[in-house]
Design a protein around this motif. Structure first.
Motif: not given
Length: 895
Positions: A413-417, A431-432, A473-479, A424-427
């Motif tokens: 649900l936080y992605f709603a913001a 952290r949020m 190999g980790y997520c750098k950016y996502c949507n 969106i930065s994965g890191v």
């Protein structure tokens, strides 16, 4: 819903562990609140286990959510008051403001007793209403079908690839092939097309299709399969006992030796395939199982040796074809698309984001509309996926959300913001989550590892899309797909989890009345000064663009009034317009502060006072005159700092030993004390322009002493603003074996212009060189780095004319980028070089007139050439270089 209660219970447990005088005064009431909440938590679990909810349950859950939020506010305010009182105690008691603070605290404690008593009464009343909920009458969630349209376009290639895998005679073991994708993507349709294909006719002795869903019963599933292979068993009286079903099936297959194909549609349980192995024996006769699932985790558990088949979203052209086919109820060739509808049809297709189910639902709605621009455009402007026309699509997607564990629902649900199509930065999103307390703290591993795992789970469940991976190999950016984002916004609004203001000019003055737990302001304009909400935990403000002069109105917010904030993010905001009263001071709960691409005053950090801050993100922010900002604050809890070249960090390093990330920070003073930060994992420093070569050498010697102590370091970056880069290799550093990523920007000293392989860490995974001005070909050295997977030779890194990649060189290199190497005119690739290279990018190498012999790199999947010379452009288009690149699936050239 239960997540809100769990969060409050954790807070209550935390308070009860504190043995301070202020807690003792209200301990009894807090323990009573805790007991009442445990009872309500048990009721919520009963409701969740049923899946569906009646109207009474929905109202009751909303009341529980409200009181849980109320309790959380009481707890957080309690800590703020204690902090204020402690500050007053430590100050001169003769000073009038502090005497007033202590009197106010006594008044507050009297009010707190009354508030807790009211909360206890309300909790008791809510629990007493349990008989009204009729939980026993609630049923399970009805299954909602995936795409049910055999004519979905774009699946022909997928069907052919899967059939080829099924019929691959070189693999005799039983394989489980998983078709993975989000709800509505066409997994079931694809499986049906495979199952009914003429190419499978006579290839398998026995075929069976089983729909599983979330509520399957294993014994019933086994019984259905047995009855399909042995129809005579249906008549057996008495019926076969449940415990005998696996044995009967196994015995039948072993005796008959029949080759089978079984399709299990809509699998949610990781354990299902493991349970079925007892009944479906391994006979090495090339039997096959296909499962469709929304979870990559389920696919991996089903067969770790068979790569899951990830179903893609439709392209714009494929989506347009599917929309017209469903709107007109017949195939329509592209040349016959109605010209007056083409523009709006493309926009409608875009709104569906390549999701077949959404396109089919939308096409069905259009069959009932007039075939004119006005009617179709009205639908585009008013479509609501949650109304009666679009509800099927929403239900399919909602099932994935409902299946999430409690902590992952909050993360989702936080992605709603975030705004639509936002990178969106994965890191930073993880952290949020940590700042908000969403990430479970139990079990092994660090909290950062667990947060990363939460993001991986959302990706594996096909709820989040990774748009770019980082070097490790980790997520750098996502949507998030637009329809899933709509779902997140709807669910977040229902539970007052997040309130999103996303329209320009939307009235944000409602904040105090709404009392949102979290608020996102996207390009909104305020009309009143001093707006704030004391209940808000996260405040995310997104401006109109980097350093935009357009006023979003964010400067009118009273940030100090958001006293319970844990996350504060301002992006593309002009902070020079803030008044002294508006600065976010005294936010004792704040854990994450993000100020990206903002204009900020030079005395920024003199205005702040944060006691528990863990992350500061200042990337891209500048002052009005682009001056240097000095950061010399004391925040012992600080873990992650992201700055840029305009920030001079003069922290007292021995008081910031929790630091793990220190990235893009300017250092012009002595750095020996940085050795106290032994937990550093990422370190990128900038030696300023004012440092001469002699002093840089001395600082490098001191810096090596620092590196000897920072044994956890994984990523090292060194940037020289002017003069010679003082880098001298890492061979004398005991920690060099841990470093996997090195970023070097600046001219190398002459005596090391051609580096030795011993100068690099043995397990180096990524190497970036920029402005190195190496005169000799670096390839003979760096190609011997056995662990190297990514190499970026950036602008001015090499000033020679020829590169040679030798046989067996770069044994594990997967990505290579050559960027503006000004004099490169010849590149020779020997047979057997770069045996696993997949991605190659060549940017602005203007003297390179022909491609190397890329046909010697059969693994290459992508070639991008930007700003090629005229000769290279012509050779790629003609016969000269065509034979070198015809095996590469994706080739792109620009300009």
């Amino acid at each position: 819903m239960a997540a809100a209660v769990i969060s409050v219970l954790v807070k209550l447990a935390g308070i009860l562990r504190e043995n301070v005088r202020e807690v003792q005064a209200v301990r009894g009431q807090i323990e009573q609140v805790q007991k009442e909440l445990h009872l309500i938590e048990a009721l919520i679990k009963d409701v969740d286990s049923k899946g569906t909810r009646n109207d009474v349950v929905t109202v009751w859950l909303n009341q529980v959510r409200e009181i849980a939020n109320r309790i959380a506010t009481v707890i957080d305010t309690f800590w703020v008051k204690i902090e204020e009182k402690n500050h007053a105690d430590s100050s001169n008691w003769l000073v009038r403001p502090f005497k007033m603070a202590k009197r106010n605290y006594k008044t507050y404690m009297l009010g707190l007793h009354d508030e807790l008593e009211k909360i206890i009464e309300e909790l008791n009343r809510l629990y007493q209403r349990r008989t009204d909920l009729r939980i026993e009458d609630l049923g399970a969630i009805d299954d909602v079908d995936d795409v049910d349209d055999p004519e979905v376009v774009g699946l022909e290639d997928d069907q052919a690839k899967i059939i080829d895998q099924l019929l691959n005679s070189s693999i005799s073991r039983r394989t489980v092939l998983s078709i993975v994708g989000t709800g509505g993507l066409g997994k079931t349709t694809l499986a049906q097309k495979v199952y009914n294909s003429d190419k499978l006719e006579g290839q398998f002795d026995f075929r069976a299709w089983q729909s599983i869903s979330q509520t399957y019963i294993l014994n019933e599933l086994l019984r259905e399969i047995l009855y399909k292979v042995r129809p005579d068993m249906k008549k057996k009286d008495p019926p076969i006992a449940d415990k005998d079903l696996p044995v009967k099936l196994k015995k039948y297959f072993l005796i008959s030796g029949k080759r089978y194909l079984i399709i299990l549609d809509d699998v949610w349980d990781n354990n299902l395939c493991g349970q079925l192995k007892i009944a479906l024996p391994e006979m090495y006769n090339a039997s096959r199982v296909i499962i469709t699932t929304r979870s990559l985790d389920v696919a991996k558990a089903a067969d770790c040796n068979t790569k899951p088949y990830k179903l893609r979203y439709l392209s714009d052209d494929e989506g347009l074809a599917l929309l017209f086919r469903n709107a007109f109820q017949q195939h329509v060739q592209p040349e016959n698309y109605p010209a007056h509808l083409l523009d709006v049809a493309k926009r409608l297709t875009k709104k569906c984001g390549g999701l077949p189910l959404a396109l089919i639902v939308l096409g069905g709605i259009l069959t009932r509309k007039d075939r004119n621009y006005t009617a179709w455009n009205m639908l585009y402007e008013t479509i609501d996926w949650h109304d009666k026309d679009g509800i099927q699509c929403s239900q399919v997607l909602a099932r994935s959300y409902e299946d999430l564990p409690r902590y992952l629902k909050d993360c989702f649900l936080y992605f709603a913001a975030f705004p639509e199509d936002y990178k969106i930065s994965g890191v930073h999103v993880t952290r949020m989550w940590m700042a908000e307390g969403f990430v479970p703290k139990d079990g092994a591993g660090t909290i950062d590892d667990k947060a990363e795992k939460c993001l991986e789970e959302l990706v594996e469940r096909c709820l989040i899309q990774v748009t770019k991976k980082s070097w490790n190999g980790y997520c750098k950016y996502c949507n998030m797909h637009d329809l899933l984002r709509d779902l997140a916004i709807t669910k977040a609004k229902e539970g007052n989890f997040f309130t999103v203001f996303s329209k320009e000019g939307e009235d944000v003055n409602q904040l105090p009345a709404i009392k949102p737990r979290r608020a996102a302001l996207q390009f909104s304009t305020l009309t009143q000064n001093g707006v704030y909400s004391v209940n808000t935990r996260s405040l995310l403000c997104f401006g109109f663009g980097r350093y935009s002069s357009k006023d979003c109105g964010f400067s009118k917010l009273n940030y100090s009034g958001f006293s319970l904030l844990r996350v504060l993010t301002l992006q593309s905001v002009d902070m020079t317009k803030f008044t002294q009263r508006q600065w976010p001071k005294g936010l004792v709960h704040l854990r994450y502060l993000g100020l990206r691409d903002c204009q900020i005053p030079e005395d920024l950090f003199k205005k702040f006072s944060f006691n528990n801050l863990e992350t500061i993100d200042l990337k891209g922010s500048i002052t009005v005159d682009q001056g240097i900002i000095v950061l010399d604050v004391l925040i012992p809890t600080l873990k992650h700092v992201y700055g840029n070249w305009y920030f001079d960090f003069r922290l007292k390093w021995n008081q910031h030993t929790n630091l793990q990330t220190l990235k893009y920070v300017r250092i012009e003073t002595e750095i020996v004390e940085l050795a106290c930060c032994m937990n550093l994992r990422t370190l990128v420093i900038y030696f300023g322009e004012t440092i001469d070569n002699e002093r840089a050498q001395q600082m490098w010697q001191n810096f090596k002493a620092v590196l000897r102590r920072t044994e956890q370091l994984v990523y090292l970056g060194i940037i020289q603003g002017g003069g010679i880069l003082p880098y001298g290799g890492t061979t004398d550093l005991p920690c060099h074996g841990k470093i996997q990523n090195i970023y070097l920007r600046g001219e190398w000293m002459r005596d090391i212009c051609v580096p030795s392989v011993k100068m690099f860490p043995p397990y180096l995974t990524k190497l970036t060189l920029i402005l190195s001005k190496l005169e000799e070909d670096p390839m003979p050295i760096v190609e011997k780095l056995l662990s190297l997977r990514i190499l970026y030779l950036g602008y001015g890194s090499y000033v020679g004319t020829k590169l040679i990649c030798s046989t067996r060189g770069f044994p594990n290199l997967e990505k290579l980028r050559l960027d503006r190497l000004p004099y490169l005119c010849h590149w020779d690739i020997k047979e057997g070089a770069m045996p696993v290279l997949r991605h190659l990018r060549i940017d602005g190498c203007g003297w390179l007139n022909t491609l190397p012999e890329l046909q010697k790199v059969p693994t290459l999947q992508e070639l991008v050439v930007n700003y090629p010379s005229d000769e290279l452009r012509e050779s790629m288009q003609g016969d000269k270089d065509l034979h070198k690149i015809k095996h590469i699936p994706f080739v792109r050239k620009e300009m």
